[in-house]
Design an enzyme around this catalytic site. Structure first.
Site, short mmCIF file in Angstrom:
data_model
loop_
_atom_site.label_atom_id
_atom_site.label_comp_id
_atom_site.label_asym_id
_atom_site.label_seq_id
_atom_site.Cartn_x
_atom_site.Cartn_y
_atom_site.Cartn_z
N ASN A 9 59.57 8.08 108.05
CA ASN A 9 58.76 8.79 107.05
C ASN A 9 57.72 7.80 106.55
O ASN A 9 58.02 6.93 105.74
CB ASN A 9 59.67 9.27 105.91
CG ASN A 9 58.88 9.86 104.76
OD1 ASN A 9 57.69 10.16 104.90
ND2 ASN A 9 59.52 10.02 103.61
N LYS A 11 55.13 8.34 104.73
CA LYS A 11 54.55 8.66 103.42
C LYS A 11 53.02 8.55 103.49
O LYS A 11 52.45 8.88 104.53
CB LYS A 11 55.16 7.77 102.33
CG LYS A 11 56.70 7.80 102.41
CD LYS A 11 57.40 7.14 101.26
CE LYS A 11 58.91 7.26 101.46
NZ LYS A 11 59.66 6.67 100.36
N HIS A 95 61.45 16.22 99.71
CA HIS A 95 61.63 14.79 99.47
C HIS A 95 61.61 14.54 97.96
O HIS A 95 60.88 15.21 97.23
CB HIS A 95 60.51 14.00 100.16
CG HIS A 95 60.77 12.52 100.13
ND1 HIS A 95 60.50 11.75 99.02
CD2 HIS A 95 61.31 11.68 101.05
CE1 HIS A 95 60.86 10.51 99.27
NE2 HIS A 95 61.35 10.43 100.49
N GLU A 97 60.19 12.43 96.21
CA GLU A 97 58.85 12.18 95.67
C GLU A 97 58.11 13.50 95.44
O GLU A 97 57.36 13.64 94.49
CB GLU A 97 58.07 11.23 96.61
CG GLU A 97 58.61 9.81 96.49
CD GLU A 97 58.52 8.98 97.76
OE1 GLU A 97 57.73 9.31 98.66
OE2 GLU A 97 59.26 7.97 97.84
N GLU A 167 69.35 11.32 100.15
CA GLU A 167 68.62 10.13 99.73
C GLU A 167 68.79 9.90 98.23
O GLU A 167 68.08 10.52 97.42
CB GLU A 167 67.12 10.28 100.03
CG GLU A 167 66.82 10.51 101.50
CD GLU A 167 65.36 10.17 101.83
OE1 GLU A 167 65.16 9.26 102.64
OE2 GLU A 167 64.47 10.79 101.24
N GLY A 173 63.07 2.87 98.41
CA GLY A 173 62.02 1.87 98.21
C GLY A 173 62.41 0.76 97.25
O GLY A 173 61.55 0.01 96.80
N SER A 212 66.25 2.74 101.57
CA SER A 212 66.33 1.32 101.94
C SER A 212 67.16 1.05 103.20
O SER A 212 67.85 0.04 103.30
CB SER A 212 66.83 0.47 100.77
OG SER A 212 65.91 0.58 99.68
#
Ligand code: PGA
Length: 255
Positions: A9, A11, A95, A97, A167, A173, A212
């Protein structure tokens, strides 16, 4: 029984030139990978160029988002049919985000996942708890409700085509990975929910872990009974690093 699926991914990263250069370096590194599905999700702007560079390989193309509508006055949005047109076989939906920064709800995610399947694009449906929810011991309740609502519109006969990505938001991240045991606990609960909802097909749905993931921890994560793949952000931006993740069984691990 479930074929491992390793997905990159990217992003909001990589220009078309950078994306193509990645593919040129990456493909020779994974030519010998067998028995796994490998997926790359570049930004929308690089889909066509990455798709062209991947042609003739076994690596699949994915989008990072989609709109649930067929077409119309939705400035800035991308329809499912546009993804099929570019050769996408997967698309990430929900996701964290998208959920936290752009207000996506479970209902929106459910509509997107169903729209993708109607266009023969396999949805990778993301779920995950925040740090606050984990500390309040609400993880299993939060994930259980996200699974139920985000998958509410999946026709049971198509269930085996979807991918779920767990996730934990606090691991994305941050360099903080869930331990394999922590991840497995949630994956096992997700598996139960999938069986309740879809019966035997629940055993065929692949559940990825994300947050991660890197070459050094992927093997131990993949060693867990209900972890069938990884959704990888930061460590997928470099071809060597993502190739090591694809070859997860050759990496070091604690066991
Ligand atoms: P990360 O991102 O690997 O950089 O933690 C994972 C993701 O958000 O899909």
């Amino acid at each position: 029984m479930r074929r491992p699926i390793l997905a990159a991914n990217w992003k909001m990263q990589k220009t078309t030139g950078e994306a193509e250069a990645f593919v040129r370096s990456f493909l020779p590194l994974v030519r010998d990978a067998s028995g796994v599905d490998v997926v790359i999700a570049p930004p929308f702007t690089a889909l066509e160029r990455v798709g062209a560079a991947l042609r003739g390989s076994e690596v699949a193309l994915a989008a990072q988002n989609v709109n649930a509508e067929e077409k119309g006055a939705f400035t800035g949005e991308i329809a499912p049919g546009m993804l099929t047109d570019l050769g996408c076989s997967y698309a990430i939906v929900g996701h964290s985000e998208r959920r936290t920064l752009y207000g996506e709800t479970d209902q929106m995610v459910a509509a997107k996942a169903a729209a993708l399947l109607a266009h023969d694009v396999r949805p990778i449906v993301c779920v995950g708890e925040s740090l606050e929810e984990r500390e309040a011991e609400r993880t299993l309740a939060v994930i259980s409700s996200q699974i139920e609502e985000s998958l509410a519109s999946i026709p049971p006969e198509r269930a085996a085509e979807i991918v779920v990505a767990y996730e934990p938001i606090w691991a994305i991240g941050t360099g903080r990975t869930a331990t394999p045991e922590m991840a497995q606990e949630v994956h096992a609960m997700i598996r139960e929910r999938l069986r309740d909802r879809f019966g035997g097909a629940g055993d065929r749905i692949r559940i990825q872990y994300g947050g991660s993931v890197k070459p050094a921890n992927v093997r131990d994560l993949m060693g867990q009974a209900d972890i069938d793949g990884a959704l990888v952000g930061g460590a997928s931006l470099d071809p060597e690093s993502f190739a090591k993740i694809v070859h997860f069984d050759q990496q070091g691990g604690s066991g």
